[in-house]
Design an enzyme around this catalytic site. Structure first.
Site, PDB file in Angstrom:
ATOM      1  N   ASP A 532       0.845  -1.193   0.000  1.00  0.00           N
ATOM      2  CA  ASP A 532       0.000   0.000   0.000  1.00  0.00           C
ATOM      3  C   ASP A 532       0.878   1.240   0.000  1.00  0.00           C
ATOM      4  O   ASP A 532       2.084   1.170   0.247  1.00  0.00           O
ATOM      5  CB  ASP A 532      -0.951  -0.017   1.197  1.00  0.00           C
ATOM      6  CG  ASP A 532      -0.218  -0.157   2.526  1.00  0.00           C
ATOM      7  OD1 ASP A 532       0.532   0.757   2.880  1.00  0.00           O
ATOM      8  OD2 ASP A 532      -0.377  -1.206   3.197  1.00  0.00           O
ATOM      9  N   GLU A 612      21.674 -22.044 -18.533  1.00  0.00           N
ATOM     10  CA  GLU A 612      20.807 -21.209 -17.690  1.00  0.00           C
ATOM     11  C   GLU A 612      21.616 -20.117 -16.999  1.00  0.00           C
ATOM     12  O   GLU A 612      21.177 -18.967 -16.881  1.00  0.00           O
ATOM     13  CB  GLU A 612      20.099 -22.083 -16.641  1.00  0.00           C
ATOM     14  CG  GLU A 612      18.952 -22.893 -17.223  1.00  0.00           C
ATOM     15  CD  GLU A 612      18.389 -23.905 -16.227  1.00  0.00           C
ATOM     16  OE1 GLU A 612      17.195 -24.222 -16.347  1.00  0.00           O
ATOM     17  OE2 GLU A 612      19.144 -24.394 -15.352  1.00  0.00           O
TER      18      GLU A 612
END
Ligand code: DGJ
Length: 732
Positions: A532, A612
């Site tokens: 928030d 990777e």
């Protein structure tokens, strides 16, 4: 710009593209007259019709005028118990036990700059802001309400808060004190961002129907379940078109955002602290300040609204020294090890990461007290010497020698029953005497409304932070509040505990910010359970979700982006198959999604293949090159991942429109797929762009209107990025 016409009582707030107006009307009732696209500052109260409506009562001052009713007039800050039966903003409980409020206009003032709210997070800034204060009074109790408005013209942002002062001689209790009240006419739709743990901020949209619809939390935190950000919009509003209003609460506790379709077929939105178990005593001379709410009205759709919120948050809510700075690319050990690690394991993970260009190692949960599971240890913030012999004093230099900085996980608001802290101070946990306490993740919540509790925890954290070079803190919080009762307050003040808890949390975070100004704090509450605007003031990045599955993340990050900027969204690449969904998504796709956030890794890179690892090295380099474009650029949602399309795409465009980055993620592949084009946004129509360094140049207007031809997918969950650089009229 704030325009006051004291004679007619008209108060007009202009931003670059919007106008907001109120009027001190008959009998001192403060009316809301207009909020929408920018217009002049003439009296708009002609929009308000007064007619006699059955069962809409009239204040005594109106005499025999049955057309004047608080129940039908659009209010700037609504009252209750005296004739307005719609959503209230203020409810007072004086000693006589009544539950009314009746506010009338007293005065108005304007000044340059932005107001502050003591003890609460709020937007800030200098001369680019103006402040308006409108004072109302409830004559019977002599309670004054100062309505504060901050106007940030450039970003079409208006903030609001209410400062409530008891000027009477008797105690009054607040039962409700909203931060924002907005009355609108016409049919509207409500958009909310809802979900659950690991699936936060899923967008939901529906027309307002008669009655009240709301997004709210009574969990003591803003919650995974509903976000304190909502949108009201006209039917048909979309990314690029339509009138919409976004409202964000700068608060991290229980909240209510309620929208009512009224008996007059218009709408009221209120937003603020949730009234559940809220009862705040104001003695003579005492005051209460509501959290701040921020509103943006966009006449041209959600995209523009979001970009205003993003810029305003980046510039006026996030604080130095991290504002506008690149946050380090980090690796966190949680998904790789959970509680099961020792110093050697951590150093191994860090070594692999350092070799690939990752800059910070974050040690997550499990480093302290007796903490091999989540049943014990919280509250005992001393290093577990069995796992980390020699403590942080020994571990951190080893990480630093690899060329990495060091960060640490903490969960200061919590205590385990199996901990030395709990054994010494059982009353420090929230809980009602005579009742058993409700556990969440097997833990209890410390009473952060109490200073001695906060001081103790702060002291313990300080010892840890001072023991080694710590550059980052992950502040976690892993349960909802229950059994909310504080041993430090008398029965009649227990209704203050939820809010005092949040104020205590903010006070702790402010102390940390003051004492360790260079330390980056990442907020977290089981992922995005406290994402928030209030937390962003203290923690400029917040772990977006415990769900690191790149495909689920498309929707989580999409929902989050309506209010919050990309630079604040904690996002990591994790191992596959994903621990929560079982899905395997290519490393490149995981990187593309995490790059639209703070970017980092959360896996044991030692288990990756050479190929990777090469992808990790290359992605990290790519992110470092593009971070400014991604995090400071304008953000465009090109598709809606809830729309069921074959791909999700978004775009970052630099302020000067000379650079853009488009990210595209295909969802599941299908046979004989249709050809798709992707229309870009925000480019310079006349400029010629080079795409991914190729010789061919593309005109901005062609890319925005005819679109970019997407290649056909050759497998599930593939991703690609287009880097655009304007070559003419001038070169990047
Ligand atoms: C919840 C967080 O969201 C995770 O990332 C991790 O830090 C765990 N808590 C640790 O307990």
């Amino acid at each position: 710009m704030i325009v006051l016409d004291e004679k007619s009582g008209i108060i007009t707030l202009h931003t670059k593209n919007t106008t907001y107006q109120m009027k001190a009307g008959s009998h001192g009732v403060l009316l809301h007259t207009y909020y929408g696209p920018r217009i002049g500052d003439g009296d708009l109260s002609y929009l308000i019709r007064c007619t006699d409506r059955g069962f809409s009562p009239n204040p005594s001052e109106a005499g025999l005028d049955r057309a004047f009713s608080l129940d039908t007039l659009p209010q700037e800050y609504s009252t209750c118990g005296v004739g307005d039966f719609r959503l209230p903003s203020l409810e007072l409980e004086p000693e006589d036990g009544s539950r009314l409020s009746d506010l009338r206009y007293k005065g108005v003032e304007r000044r340059p700059g932005k107001y502050n709210l003591p003890g609460l997070p709020a937007f800030f800034g200098g001369e680019e802001w103006e402040t308006l204060t409108v004072t109302l009074e409830d004559a019977a109790t002599q309670v004054e309400v100062e309505l504060l408005y901050g106007v940030l013209e450039e970003e079409d942002l208006i903030t609001r808060a209410a400062w409530i002062v008891n000027r009477g001689s008797r105690t009054v209790r607040l039962r409700q004190a909203a931060s924002l009240c907005l009355d609108f006419s016409g049919p509207m739709e409500l958009i909310t961002f809802d979900g659950c743990h690991a699936m936060e901020r899923q967008m939901s949209r529906a027309p307002l129907r008669p009655g009240i619809q709301s997004a709210e939390s009574v969990r003591g935190t803003s919650s995974h379940h509903h976000n304190p950000f909502v949108i009201l919009c006209e039917e048909g509003a979309g990314e690029e078109q339509g009138l919409c209003y976004g409202a964000a609460l700068v608060y991290s506790g229980s909240f209510q955002a309620a929208a009512e379709r009224t008996h007059l077929e218009n709408n009221r939105l209120t937003m603020g602290i949730h009234p559940y178990h809220f009862r705040y005593a104001l003695g003579p001379g005492e005051s209460f300040v509501t959290p701040e709410a921020a509103m943006v009205c966009s006449p041209s759709g959600f995209g523009e609204m979001s970009r205003h919120f993003h810029r305003a948050i980046r510039e006026h809510l996030l604080r130095d020294p991290w504002k506008g700075e690149r946050h380090p690319v980090l690796i966190n050990n949680w998904e790789a090890t959970e509680f099961h690690f020792d110093a050697e394991k951590l150093v191994d993970i860090a070594r692999e990461a350092a070799a690939l260009g990752i800059e910070m190692f974050v040690m997550d949960d499990g480093w302290f007290g007796k903490r091999d599971t989540d049943y014990s240890g919280l509250g005992d913030w001393q290093v577990n010497q069995k796992k980390l012999p020699g403590g942080l004093e020994a571990l951190v230099p080893r990480i630093n020698e690899l060329g990495m900085s060091f960060g640490i996980w903490v969960e200061p608001e919590m205590v385990s029953e199996d901990s030395d802290l709990y054994r010494a101070h059982p009353d420090w946990a929230l809980g009602v005497p005579g009742r058993s306490r409700t556990r969440g993740r097997s833990q209890l919540v410390l009473d952060f409304s109490r200073r001695e509790v906060r001081d103790h925890i702060y002291g313990e954290l300080k010892k840890v932070l001072d023991s080694a070079k710590i550059r980052y803190i992950k502040w976690d919080m892993n349960r909802s509040l229950t059994d909310v009762w504080s041993a430090a307050l008398p029965p009649e003040r227990q209704g203050e505990v939820y809010h005092r808890y949040v104020l205590g949390l903010y006070e702790m975070l402010e102390r940390l910010h003051t004492d360790y100004p260079d330390v980056l704090i990442e907020g977290c509450s089981g992922g995005g359970g406290r994402f928030d605007a209030g937390m962003l003031y203290y923690t400029p990045q917040i772990w977006c979700s415990d769900n690191t599955d790149a495909i689920d993340r498309l929707r989580i990050q999409y929902g989050t982006s309506f209010c919050y900027p990309v630079s604040t969204m904690g996002a990591h690449v994790s191992a596959v198959p994903n621990g929560l969904t079982g899905r395997s998504v290519p490393m490149e796709t995981r990187g593309v999604v995490a790059m639209s956030g703070t970017f980092g890794y959360e896996m044991d890179l030692g288990k990756c293949t050479a190929e990777e690892k090469e992808t990790v090295r290359e992605q990290t380099k790519r992110f470092k090159g593009w971070w400014q474009l991604i995090q400071e650029g304008d953000y465009y949602r090109l598709t809606d991942p809830f729309g069921g399309g074959a791909f999700t795409a978004w775009e970052h465009v630099s302020g000067d429109r000379r650079e853009a980055l488009v990210s595209i993620v295909m969802e599941t592949a299908r046979a004989t797929p249709p050809f798709s084009v992707l229309r870009l946004r925000g480019l310079d129509a006349g400029a010629l762009y080079q795409v991914n360094g190729s010789e061919e140049l593309w005109r901005g207007d062609v890319l925005m209107n005819a679109g970019w031809p997407l290649p056909l997918p050759t497998g599930d969950y593939q991703a690609m990025q287009l880097y655009l650089c304007a070559k003419r009229p001038s070169s990047c």
